[in-house]
Design an enzyme around this catalytic site. Structure first.
Site, PDB file in Angstrom:
ATOM      1  N   LEU A 139     -29.813  13.350 -44.258  1.00  0.00           N
ATOM      2  CA  LEU A 139     -29.917  14.592 -45.027  1.00  0.00           C
ATOM      3  C   LEU A 139     -30.673  14.342 -46.329  1.00  0.00           C
ATOM      4  CD1 LEU A 139     -26.316  15.995 -44.530  1.00  0.00           C
ATOM      5  CD2 LEU A 139     -28.288  15.995 -42.976  1.00  0.00           C
ATOM      6  N   ARG A 198     -28.454  17.260 -60.459  1.00  0.00           N
ATOM      7  CA  ARG A 198     -27.908  16.414 -61.522  1.00  0.00           C
ATOM      8  C   ARG A 198     -28.908  15.353 -61.993  1.00  0.00           C
ATOM      9  NH1 ARG A 198     -22.612  15.405 -57.957  1.00  0.00           N
ATOM     10  NH2 ARG A 198     -24.090  16.074 -56.359  1.00  0.00           N
ATOM     11  N   GLN A 240     -34.849  22.473 -43.544  1.00  0.00           N
ATOM     12  CA  GLN A 240     -33.753  23.354 -43.963  1.00  0.00           C
ATOM     13  C   GLN A 240     -34.321  24.198 -45.104  1.00  0.00           C
ATOM     14  OE1 GLN A 240     -30.561  21.588 -46.172  1.00  0.00           O
ATOM     15  NE2 GLN A 240     -29.025  23.035 -45.412  1.00  0.00           N
ATOM     16  N   GLU A 249     -13.301  17.804 -50.451  1.00  0.00           N
ATOM     17  CA  GLU A 249     -14.288  17.653 -51.524  1.00  0.00           C
ATOM     18  C   GLU A 249     -13.573  17.644 -52.865  1.00  0.00           C
ATOM     19  OE1 GLU A 249     -17.920  17.162 -51.277  1.00  0.00           O
ATOM     20  OE2 GLU A 249     -16.629  16.397 -49.695  1.00  0.00           O
ATOM     21  N   ASN A 291     -26.481  10.397 -57.648  1.00  0.00           N
ATOM     22  CA  ASN A 291     -26.507  11.814 -58.009  1.00  0.00           C
ATOM     23  C   ASN A 291     -27.072  12.025 -59.410  1.00  0.00           C
ATOM     24  OD1 ASN A 291     -25.287  12.686 -55.550  1.00  0.00           O
ATOM     25  ND2 ASN A 291     -23.318  12.002 -56.341  1.00  0.00           N
ATOM     26  N   ARG A 350     -48.511  -7.768 -58.714  1.00  0.00           N
ATOM     27  CA  ARG A 350     -48.496  -6.413 -58.145  1.00  0.00           C
ATOM     28  C   ARG A 350     -48.887  -6.395 -56.678  1.00  0.00           C
ATOM     29  NH1 ARG A 350     -51.900  -3.119 -62.303  1.00  0.00           N
ATOM     30  NH2 ARG A 350     -51.459  -1.472 -60.789  1.00  0.00           N
ATOM     31  N   ALA A 380     -66.428 -20.341 -72.233  1.00  0.00           N
ATOM     32  CA  ALA A 380     -65.502 -19.495 -72.979  1.00  0.00           C
ATOM     33  C   ALA A 380     -66.233 -18.264 -73.486  1.00  0.00           C
ATOM     34  CB  ALA A 380     -64.912 -20.278 -74.152  1.00  0.00           C
TER      35      ALA A 380
HETATM   36  C1  UD1 Z   1     -21.557  14.626 -50.320  1.00  0.00           C
HETATM   37  C2  UD1 Z   1     -20.302  14.897 -49.497  1.00  0.00           C
HETATM   38  C3  UD1 Z   1     -19.138  14.094 -50.061  1.00  0.00           C
HETATM   39  C4  UD1 Z   1     -19.471  12.632 -50.095  1.00  0.00           C
HETATM   40  C5  UD1 Z   1     -20.796  12.395 -50.850  1.00  0.00           C
HETATM   41  C6  UD1 Z   1     -21.212  10.968 -50.647  1.00  0.00           C
HETATM   42  C7  UD1 Z   1     -20.398  17.135 -48.549  1.00  0.00           C
HETATM   43  C8  UD1 Z   1     -20.005  18.539 -48.703  1.00  0.00           C
HETATM   44  N1  UD1 Z   1     -20.000  16.305 -49.513  1.00  0.00           N
HETATM   45  O1  UD1 Z   1     -21.332  15.106 -51.641  1.00  0.00           O
HETATM   46  O2  UD1 Z   1     -17.978  14.274 -49.238  1.00  0.00           O
HETATM   47  O3  UD1 Z   1     -18.430  11.906 -50.713  1.00  0.00           O
HETATM   48  O4  UD1 Z   1     -21.845  13.225 -50.299  1.00  0.00           O
HETATM   49  O5  UD1 Z   1     -22.368  10.648 -51.332  1.00  0.00           O
HETATM   50  O6  UD1 Z   1     -20.992  16.774 -47.548  1.00  0.00           O
HETATM   51  N2  UD1 Z   1     -28.283  18.002 -48.585  1.00  0.00           N
HETATM   52  C9  UD1 Z   1     -29.103  18.697 -47.728  1.00  0.00           C
HETATM   53  N3  UD1 Z   1     -28.923  20.037 -47.622  1.00  0.00           N
HETATM   54  C10 UD1 Z   1     -27.954  20.709 -48.279  1.00  0.00           C
HETATM   55  C11 UD1 Z   1     -27.114  19.978 -49.142  1.00  0.00           C
HETATM   56  C12 UD1 Z   1     -27.291  18.616 -49.279  1.00  0.00           C
HETATM   57  O7  UD1 Z   1     -29.981  18.123 -47.090  1.00  0.00           O
HETATM   58  O8  UD1 Z   1     -27.862  21.926 -48.089  1.00  0.00           O
HETATM   59  C13 UD1 Z   1     -28.500  16.544 -48.721  1.00  0.00           C
HETATM   60  C14 UD1 Z   1     -28.917  16.133 -50.124  1.00  0.00           C
HETATM   61  O9  UD1 Z   1     -30.329  16.103 -50.222  1.00  0.00           O
HETATM   62  C15 UD1 Z   1     -28.317  14.739 -50.255  1.00  0.00           C
HETATM   63  C16 UD1 Z   1     -27.138  14.753 -49.308  1.00  0.00           C
HETATM   64  O10 UD1 Z   1     -27.289  15.882 -48.478  1.00  0.00           O
HETATM   65  O11 UD1 Z   1     -29.226  13.740 -49.834  1.00  0.00           O
HETATM   66  C17 UD1 Z   1     -25.802  14.867 -50.052  1.00  0.00           C
HETATM   67  O12 UD1 Z   1     -25.860  15.957 -50.934  1.00  0.00           O
HETATM   68  P1  UD1 Z   1     -25.232  15.868 -52.378  1.00  0.00           P
HETATM   69  O13 UD1 Z   1     -25.475  17.154 -53.059  1.00  0.00           O
HETATM   70  O14 UD1 Z   1     -25.614  14.610 -53.048  1.00  0.00           O
HETATM   71  O15 UD1 Z   1     -23.664  15.821 -51.974  1.00  0.00           O
HETATM   72  P2  UD1 Z   1     -22.495  15.133 -52.778  1.00  0.00           P
HETATM   73  O16 UD1 Z   1     -22.026  16.080 -53.822  1.00  0.00           O
HETATM   74  O17 UD1 Z   1     -22.871  13.770 -53.192  1.00  0.00           O
HETATM   75 MG    MG Z   2     -24.659  12.696 -53.245  1.00  0.00          MG
END
Ligand code: UD1
Ligand code: MG
Length: 424
Positions: A9, A16, A75, A157, A230, A302, A392
């Site tokens: 995902l 944040r 998405q 959550e 985050n 590099r 040089a």
């Molecule tokens: C999420 C989990 C939490 C877990 C944590 C671990 C959920 C609801 N919560 O929270 O239980 O402990 O990760 O790191 O799943 N993303 C999408 N589409 C969306 C929303 C999010 O692709 O609609 C992706 C974000 O880009 C990210 C990942 O999902 O890479 C997690 O999203 P984030 O907002 O970081 O969730 P957390 O609050 O960390």
């Molecule tokens: Mg996260």
């Protein structure tokens, strides 16, 4: 479709982070975080990897453009992690088997525990297994609820936790294996009636369990694996842990790091044994370093640099897309860019290859045993022959090659030994 598949995902913005760039593109050790997660999934055995993109989708696609086994699902609106998995359904329709589901903001996940999770899911024929870890400070993570017998109940959550639940230290770092197609049906039943009004993937395991399916939560991950980025503070933590892992690896392989805490080595670099790296050295990109080299302090190597065995690159030397042959020395304050140096070349202090004319980068070639004097400028494209000497502060103009054995001095450089001695 080849299994196991992995779904990663990466559609969220990452508010944040306070950045215009998608969170998963922020770099750890010079590489976008998402690339580490793709590597971990592949390392665990995933044969097909689907990355869910949304915010800044084109950039995320571009960052993974060279990964042949990565497919993308879009998405359009970020309605939650459960919804994000759901948009993969058309791509994976017809696939039956395990799907590893990960989040793109966990660059420290190692492939080993993910492979274990896949293996356990297969042997236990579970509808869902989730990896967990225990954290001294679980803030921000979904908490794992278990019954009195220790059996998994559900994930809550943080924003939906009661004070007692919030005190739980076992968390879900979002590492799941789900059996497909069973997951799709559970996703259809997600309810966004939670604090964020989102479709939470975290609700899927309990929904499967309620249907009588086998679901378990296994404490397989370390706190480091689970570090979810985050915020910028998390990014700095990830950077430090990655640095420690990489530096430990090279010390185990026989490389001396005088001060690992101030030595920055890219995950793609390789280093031969008995090489000694002094403090404040930065090695970025794909760099290959041989054995018995001496690097730093304050050196910058590099991308595209190759140091053969026994090379010395000292203080305030930058080497960029260049090859230095065996035993070549550039001990102080030099810039070598787009250059190919033979063996046992000596580069004097503050000598530079001027590789960029404002439009184009050009190559400098320096033959075995050549000596480039302090402060010399070699304007590329140019070749300095074997055992030639550049005085040089001389400026060797572009396309004014120095023949083997010749000595040149001055600005612009002119030849002072018109008939160089023949090679021994
Ligand atoms: C999420 C989990 C939490 C877990 C944590 C671990 C959920 C609801 N919560 O929270 O239980 O402990 O990760 O790191 O799943 N993303 C999408 N589409 C969306 C929303 C999010 O692709 O609609 C992706 C974000 O880009 C990210 C990942 O999902 O890479 C997690 O999203 P984030 O907002 O970081 O969730 P957390 O609050 O960390
Ligand atoms: Mg996260």
């Amino acid at each position: 479709m080849n299994g196991p598949v992995a779904i990663i995902l990466a559609a969220g913005q990452g508010k944040r982070m306070r950045s215009e760039r998608a969170k998963v593109l922020h770099e750890v050790r010079g590489r976008p975080m998402i690339r580490y997660v793709v590597d971990a999934a592949r390392g665990a055995g995933a044969r097909t990897i689907v990355v869910v993109v949304g915010y800044d989708a084109d950039s995320v696609r571009a960052a993974l453009g060279d990964e042949p086994d990565v497919l993308f699902a879009t998405q359009a609106e970020q309605l939650g992690t459960g919804h994000a998995v759901k948009v993969c359904r058309p791509l994976l329709e017809g696939y039956r088997g395990p799907a590893l589901v990960l989040v793109g903001d966990e660059p420290l996940l190692r492939p080993g525990p993910l492979a274990d999770l896949l293996e356990r899911q297969r042997s236990e024929q579970a509808a869902c297994l989730l990896g967990t870890t225990v954290l001294p400070d679980p803030t921000g993570f979904g908490r794992i609820l278990r019954d009195a017998a220790g059996r998994f109940l559900r994930i809550v959550e943080e924003r939906d936790c009661t004070p007692e639940e919030r005190a739980l230290a076992e968390v879900s770092p979002s590492c799941y294996v789900f059996e497909l197609p069973g997951l799709w049906n559970a996703l259809d039943r997600l309810d966004p009636g939670n604090a964020q009004g989102e479709y939470y993937l975290t609700d899927a395991p309990a929904l499967l369990m309620a249907q009588g399916e086998k679901v378990a939560a296994l404490h397989l991950l370390t706190a480091d694996d689970a570090l979810g980025v985050n915020t910028r503070q998390h990014l700095a933590q990830a950077e430090a842990i990655m640095q420690r892992r990489i530096n430990d690896h090279w010390m185990t392989e026989g490389v001396t790091l005088l001060d690992p805490g101030s030595t920055y080595i890219d995950g793609r670099a390789t280093i031969g044994p008995d090489t000694v790296i002094h403090p404040y050295t930065v090695i970025s990109g794909t760099v290959r370093i041989g054995s018995r080299c001496r690097i730093g302090p304050f050196a910058h190597l590099r991308d595209g640099t190759v140091l053969e065995d026994g090379v010395e690159v000292g203080a305030f030397v930058e080497v960029n897309r260049s090859t230095l042959g065996e035993g070549t020395l550039a001990r102080h304050l030099a810039y070598l860019g787009d250059a190919v140096l033979g063996k046992h070349v000596n580069i004097g202090a503050t000598a530079v290859t001027a590789n960029f004319d404002g439009e184009r980068k050009s190559r400098t070639t320096i033959g075995d045993g050549a000596r480039i004097g302090a402060g010399a400028v070699l304007v590329a494209p140019v070749t300095v022959g074997e055992r030639a000497v550049v005085g040089a502060s001389a400026v060797v103009l572009g396309n004014h090659d120095v023949a083997p054995g010749q000595t040149v001095v001055g600005v612009p450089a002119r030849v002072v030994n018109p008939r160089p001695e023949p090679s021994p």
